[in-house]
Scaffold this active site. Sequence first.
Site, PDB file in Angstrom:
ATOM      1  N   LYS A 173       3.765   0.484  12.641  1.00  0.00           N
ATOM      2  CA  LYS A 173       2.828   0.657  12.369  1.00  0.00           C
ATOM      3  C   LYS A 173       3.556  -0.513  10.620  1.00  0.00           C
ATOM      4  O   LYS A 173       4.299   0.257   9.763  1.00  0.00           O
ATOM      5  CB  LYS A 173       1.976   1.456  11.636  1.00  0.00           C
ATOM      6  N   CYS A 283      13.800   0.078  -3.184  1.00  0.00           N
ATOM      7  CA  CYS A 283      13.841   1.485  -3.342  1.00  0.00           C
ATOM      8  C   CYS A 283      15.608   1.832  -3.855  1.00  0.00           C
ATOM      9  O   CYS A 283      16.219   2.775  -4.514  1.00  0.00           O
ATOM     10  CB  CYS A 283      14.786   1.869  -1.557  1.00  0.00           C
ATOM     11  N   GLU A 380      10.867   7.384  -9.016  1.00  0.00           N
ATOM     12  CA  GLU A 380      11.513   5.689  -8.903  1.00  0.00           C
ATOM     13  C   GLU A 380      10.446   4.265 -10.420  1.00  0.00           C
ATOM     14  O   GLU A 380       9.264   5.054  -9.916  1.00  0.00           O
ATOM     15  CB  GLU A 380      10.948   4.724  -7.831  1.00  0.00           C
TER      16      GLU A 380
HETATM   17  P1  NAD Z   1       4.082   5.159   1.280  1.00  0.00           P
HETATM   18  O1  NAD Z   1       5.423   6.524   2.307  1.00  0.00           O
HETATM   19  O2  NAD Z   1       3.480   5.359   0.814  1.00  0.00           O
HETATM   20  O3  NAD Z   1       4.099   4.049   3.132  1.00  0.00           O
HETATM   21  C1  NAD Z   1       5.088   3.345   3.312  1.00  0.00           C
HETATM   22  C2  NAD Z   1       4.674   3.475   5.243  1.00  0.00           C
HETATM   23  O4  NAD Z   1       3.833   4.750   5.292  1.00  0.00           O
HETATM   24  C3  NAD Z   1       3.163   3.205   4.863  1.00  0.00           C
HETATM   25  O5  NAD Z   1       3.143   1.993   6.284  1.00  0.00           O
HETATM   26  C4  NAD Z   1       2.375   3.667   5.089  1.00  0.00           C
HETATM   27  O6  NAD Z   1       1.044   2.737   5.143  1.00  0.00           O
HETATM   28  C5  NAD Z   1       2.847   4.566   6.141  1.00  0.00           C
HETATM   29  N1  NAD Z   1       2.038   5.811   5.440  1.00  0.00           N
HETATM   30  C6  NAD Z   1       1.058   6.130   4.128  1.00  0.00           C
HETATM   31  N2  NAD Z   1       0.505   7.993   5.172  1.00  0.00           N
HETATM   32  C7  NAD Z   1       0.784   8.015   5.787  1.00  0.00           C
HETATM   33  C8  NAD Z   1       0.805   9.052   7.166  1.00  0.00           C
HETATM   34  N3  NAD Z   1       0.570  10.509   6.424  1.00  0.00           N
HETATM   35  N4  NAD Z   1       1.591   9.568   7.784  1.00  0.00           N
HETATM   36  C9  NAD Z   1       2.460   8.597   8.545  1.00  0.00           C
HETATM   37  N5  NAD Z   1       2.220   6.918   7.690  1.00  0.00           N
HETATM   38  C10 NAD Z   1       1.628   6.831   6.496  1.00  0.00           C
HETATM   39  O7  NAD Z   1       5.394   3.991   0.734  1.00  0.00           O
HETATM   40  P2  NAD Z   1       5.148   2.123   0.263  1.00  0.00           P
HETATM   41  O8  NAD Z   1       4.254   3.047  -1.598  1.00  0.00           O
HETATM   42  O9  NAD Z   1       4.907   1.317   0.653  1.00  0.00           O
HETATM   43  O10 NAD Z   1       6.754   2.088  -0.458  1.00  0.00           O
HETATM   44  C11 NAD Z   1       7.473   2.501  -2.140  1.00  0.00           C
HETATM   45  C12 NAD Z   1       8.541   3.328  -0.760  1.00  0.00           C
HETATM   46  O11 NAD Z   1       9.757   2.703  -0.220  1.00  0.00           O
HETATM   47  C13 NAD Z   1       9.207   3.682  -2.440  1.00  0.00           C
HETATM   48  O12 NAD Z   1       9.644   4.827  -2.466  1.00  0.00           O
HETATM   49  C14 NAD Z   1      10.635   3.430  -2.082  1.00  0.00           C
HETATM   50  O13 NAD Z   1      12.068   3.688  -2.393  1.00  0.00           O
HETATM   51  C15 NAD Z   1      10.326   3.417  -0.373  1.00  0.00           C
HETATM   52  N6  NAD Z   1      11.348   2.179   0.032  1.00  0.00           N
HETATM   53  C16 NAD Z   1      12.871   2.902   0.715  1.00  0.00           C
HETATM   54  C17 NAD Z   1      13.927   2.113   1.080  1.00  0.00           C
HETATM   55  C18 NAD Z   1      14.869   3.006   2.534  1.00  0.00           C
HETATM   56  O14 NAD Z   1      15.721   1.695   2.858  1.00  0.00           O
HETATM   57  N7  NAD Z   1      14.929   3.854   1.536  1.00  0.00           N
HETATM   58  C19 NAD Z   1      13.252   0.893   1.353  1.00  0.00           C
HETATM   59  C20 NAD Z   1      12.199   0.890   0.554  1.00  0.00           C
HETATM   60  C21 NAD Z   1      11.471   1.218   0.512  1.00  0.00           C
END
Ligand code: NAD
Length: 476
Positions: A173, A283, A380
């Site tokens: 997803k 991240c 962040e």
């Molecule tokens: P997010 O957590 O809002 O969303 C990530 C994914 O989860 C998306 O596909 C979103 O649609 C889905 N999602 C949202 N709510 C959900 C739920 N209740 N149940 C299931 N899926 C759900 O994150 P974002 O805004 O897309 O990305 C930014 C974040 O990702 C930052 O905090 C960043 O640090 C983190 N990140 C971490 C890494 C790592 O490897 N540690 C890498 C890239 C990004």
Amino acid sequence: MKHTQLYIGGQWRDASDGGTFEVLNPADEQVLATVASGTVEDAKAALEAADGAFAEWRARTPRDRAEILRKAFELFTANLDEFAKLITLENGKASADAMAEAKYSAEFFRWYAEEAVRAEGQIGMAPASGARIVVHHKPAGIAVLVTPWNFPAAMGTRKIAPALAAGCPVVIKPASETPLTMLALMPILEEAGVPPGVVNVLPSRSSGAVVGAMLEDMRVRVVSFTGSTEVGRKLLHAAADNVIKPAMELGGNAPFIVFEDADLDAAADGLMLAKMRNIGEACTAANRIYVHEKVEEAFVSKYTDRMAALKMGNGLDDGIDVGPLVNAETRDKVAHFVDDAVAKGAKVRLGGQRPNVKGFFYPPTVLTAVPDDAECLKDEIFGPVAAIQTFNDEAEIIRRSNDTIYGLVAYLYTGDLKRGLRVSEALEFGMVGLNRGLVSDPAAPFGGVKQSGLGREGGKEGMLEFMEAQYISTNW
Ligand code: NAD
């Protein structure tokens, strides 16, 4: 390259209820595509497809799976320009950043083509009974993969490639802001020889419901998530009921430490990478910058010169370094962090003003004398803002660096390798960049400690996230 339907069992199809959602181009706020929005029913169909494909895929020889992954690497590499363009269109990042991501994404297929054939186990002897201990690794089962918008290709391939190498089928997803790149990957996987049902893509605007329904299905054995710590916690709760194996790559709050004996030009270049790769939407982005007070002015001036030379604009245009942020919410959050820090006493060396133009732009910004209570030091920033503080003592800066709930990556620059290794070891982070501003590498175990995550992606470890060890006790 623009596919906009769900990809289930090797077929393109509309959502079961005909629902769609819009994907915007962050550079001009115009609709880029209307994409099918997967439902709970579609999620069940995707699991059926994955389940149907599992037996045949796991029975393939490692060499067979490796050659398919190698072909995927070659096909992806032959299409780098198109992938980079699509990444810029839906995410906004400048062409050079998008190309770097496209190359990085392809490398996961190459690396796991090489790892797929190293299905190693062990044979030992039980100390008391003398029985043989035979250990081997089996594919864990269907994996649900959930990815963020900041690396629309790489966060997907970093999960798909090891899962396929391990013998697992997947349902992915992608983030609702950036689903197009993952959909565009499917014809490449098909051509490489991935059988129908082994990889399914389910964009959806109802992420919670769709992912939640999949985690209620006993056939799902792995949930691999990259995104915010907040959503990661929810998925850990959801995974608990069926005791699904979690791999969590969550948020970070990276310290970047410049000691007084560092090569300041190298440190300024390193900070450009650690802060500005992906416009800070990473991240791994340096979030708290600590410079020894003896070298503060020299370092800040070198770094500010580099930041001032960056050109902001539509990421597809020539010579642009800084594209728009992904959406209005992210841009407004970045502007809020700057306003908050300045109101509390931070000094603006560069930028700091939101431009009055179409698109979600925010300029490269350098803040000094950032006070300890500024919100941007706790959270962040996820944008092109460098928040700089000073320090004067090694023990003090280790303590301040570790004073966070996160533990993904830390960076430090010093001319003294002994100090570098000593401080690296004392930092409570899953990864350390020692005189380097970039740690991401398909061959290395990427991941965090504390509330930055569980498990590792890349390296040998990445494939084991999709496998279970089995121990056979025997005599011969
Ligand atoms: P997010 O957590 O809002 O969303 C990530 C994914 O989860 C998306 O596909 C979103 O649609 C889905 N999602 C949202 N709510 C959900 C739920 N209740 N149940 C299931 N899926 C759900 O994150 P974002 O805004 O897309 O990305 C930014 C974040 O990702 C930052 O905090 C960043 O640090 C983190 N990140 C971490 C890494 C790592 O490897 N540690 C890498 C890239 C990004």
